[in-house]
Each structure stands twice: as structure tokens, then as C-alpha cells.
Enzyme design. Sequence first.
Site, mmCIF file in Angstrom:
data_model
loop_
_atom_site.group_PDB
_atom_site.id
_atom_site.type_symbol
_atom_site.label_atom_id
_atom_site.label_comp_id
_atom_site.label_asym_id
_atom_site.label_seq_id
_atom_site.Cartn_x
_atom_site.Cartn_y
_atom_site.Cartn_z
ATOM 1 N N SER A 1 58.396 124.785 24.694
ATOM 2 C CA SER A 1 59.266 123.653 25.035
ATOM 3 C C SER A 1 60.707 124.155 25.043
ATOM 4 O O SER A 1 61.023 125.145 24.372
ATOM 5 C CB SER A 1 59.124 122.564 23.962
ATOM 6 O OG SER A 1 60.163 121.612 24.085
ATOM 7 N N TYR B 1 59.768 119.755 15.097
ATOM 8 C CA TYR B 1 59.282 120.085 16.447
ATOM 9 C C TYR B 1 60.041 121.298 17.003
ATOM 10 O O TYR B 1 59.426 122.233 17.526
ATOM 11 C CB TYR B 1 59.418 118.874 17.371
ATOM 12 C CG TYR B 1 58.788 119.116 18.724
ATOM 13 C CD1 TYR B 1 57.414 119.355 18.844
ATOM 14 C CD2 TYR B 1 59.555 119.133 19.892
ATOM 15 C CE1 TYR B 1 56.831 119.589 20.086
ATOM 16 C CE2 TYR B 1 58.978 119.358 21.136
ATOM 17 C CZ TYR B 1 57.618 119.592 21.227
ATOM 18 O OH TYR B 1 57.041 119.839 22.461
#
Length: 260
Positions: free
Chosen positions: A145, A158
Site C-alpha cells: 500500500s 496499518y
Amino acid sequence: MPASLANKWVLITGASSGFGAAAARAFAREGARLLLGARRVDRLEQVAAECRKLGAPEARTQTLDVVSTASVTEYVKWVQGVAGSLDVLINNAGGAKGLDTVANGKDEDWEWMMQTNVLGVLRMTRACLPLMLKNPGSHIINIGSVASRFAYEGGSAYCGAKAAELQITRVLRLELCGTGVRVTTVDPGMANTEFSLVRFSGDQAKADKVYDGVEPLTAEDVAEAILWVANRPAHVCIDEVVMKCTDQAAIHKVHRRTKA
Ligand SMILES: NC(=O)c1ccc[n+]([C@@H]2O[C@H](COP(=O)([O-])OP(=O)(O)OC[C@H]3O[C@@H](n4cnc5c(N)ncnc54)[C@H](OP(=O)(O)O)[C@@H]3O)[C@@H](O)[C@H]2O)c1
């Protein structure tokens, strides 16, 4: 000239929705043989049926929970029995839970993110490598990501998990140098999948707000990038792909159209 993926065995984790399901359909159109894994087997079955219609000579499904070493071991034993070897491993299962600051963070959310995005990739890769090492030109594609590269408030676990995924990808490429196994990370920005619904525990209104006024990436956009890195010739390794929608110039710089 793209390398043919016809009849190659391609394993996709998290194939029950989003990028994983779109990648399954994209590889099916190339005639790849698919091994799909996730926890929701009913959803996997739907994806597999679509893939067979699109041209996959095989689209097999089996329950997989990347959080459990026993489940991963069982799954890869099944892969060994069905396929015998593996050409492409796509470590896609993952996601985010919550958007709390560190001060307000919850153990269960942190553990979920580390377990799925980090330890899941390590477990699956360790288990699958023996099936890939016989196979020069085989390919591990991890789905990271932009959160691995840029921090944002509320993203501690995250961002940390995806930063770990990025470094694991880089370490693997060093460790596998000389084996012919390629290692890539594909790192998307904002994309409209079930990602935000999972992050906000099923709150659809909150999830929709993330994409308000923006034209985000689609699962198909990301699947196309995954397919492109996978069908490069065997001597070509695309190390890292960073892709965002045009409206997202940076994590904190998103252009939103106001409704007239
Ligand atoms: N959408 C975005 O904005 C975005 C941006 C950058 C990166 N990503 C990353 O892209 C990947 C795919 O996400 P997505 O956007 O496609 O979201 P998604 O639609 O929520 O898909 C996530 C997939 O992961 C699977 N999964 C979750 N936990 C699992 C577990 N323990 N074992 C096996 N499978 C598991 C889910 O299947 P089951 O629930 O059936 O198990 C589902 O198929 C994730 O790694 C995510 O972090 C997403």
C-alpha cells in the site's frame, strides 16, 4: 513481449473480494490455472465460477485463514496435491481495522493488522517457496500500500504493517537472488473495494465517505498492474509498483469534487 500465463498455476490469497477477485478474473482471461484462498468459501466459489467462464482451465477454491499457521500448512498441502508446483503467488489477503490514534488504539485491531498483513505474508511465502524454487521465473507478488511509504494520522498499525510488508519484499528479493524467483510489491493508494467497509466494521456510510467526490482506483485497475508485472519475461523483475488515482496526489492531498 509478454510471457504467456496460459496454464500457469497462480495462487491468490484474499480472492473472495476486491483486488484478489479482480486479479483472479484478469489471470483467468489469460488462461491461467487458479488456486483461490480466503475465509469466505461461498464467495470464492462465485469468483471461481466466473473465472472458469472467462477461460481459466482450472479454478479451485479452498478455505484459507492466513492468520493461522495450521490453516496455511493445510492449504499449501492441498496446493501440492492439486498442482504439484506453483508459478505465481499473490499475497493479497489483508486490510485495515479502525482509524484510531495510538493513544486510543485497540489491541484486537493492531493484532488483526499485524497478523494478516505481515505474518500472513511470511507464513504463506515460507509454505509456498518449496513449490516455487523448482520453477525458475516463478513470481511472488505482495500487495502492499502507499501506507508503507507515507504516514497518516490514525494509520499507525496499518502503515507499520505495510512498511513491514515492503521490507519483507525487499529482503526476500535478496534472499532469493540466484534462484530465478522474482519478488514484487504492488502498492496502491485509495481504491474502492470492501477495504473501507472492513476498516469501519461494516459501517457503509463511513466507508462511502472515504470516496466522497473522488474517482478512486478500481479493483480492476490494480488487477491490471498485477497482471502486467506477472507477464514480464522471466528475466525481468518489476521490484515495486506505486499507483494512485489521479485525484490522490498524496495521502493528505486528495481532490474532491463538490456536488452541484
Ligand atoms: N482498497 C484499498 O484502498 C487498498 C489500498 C492499498 C492496499 N490495499 C491492500 O490490498 C489488499 C486487498 O484489499 P482489498 O482492497 O481488495 O480489500 P477487500 O475487498 O476487503 O479484500 C480483502 C481480502 O482479504 C481477505 N482476507 C482478510 N483476512 C484474511 C485472512 N485472515 N485469511 C485469508 N484471507 C483474508 C478477505 O477475504 P475473507 O474475508 O473471505 O477471508 C478478502 O478477500 C489488502 O492487503 C489491503 O491492505 C487496499
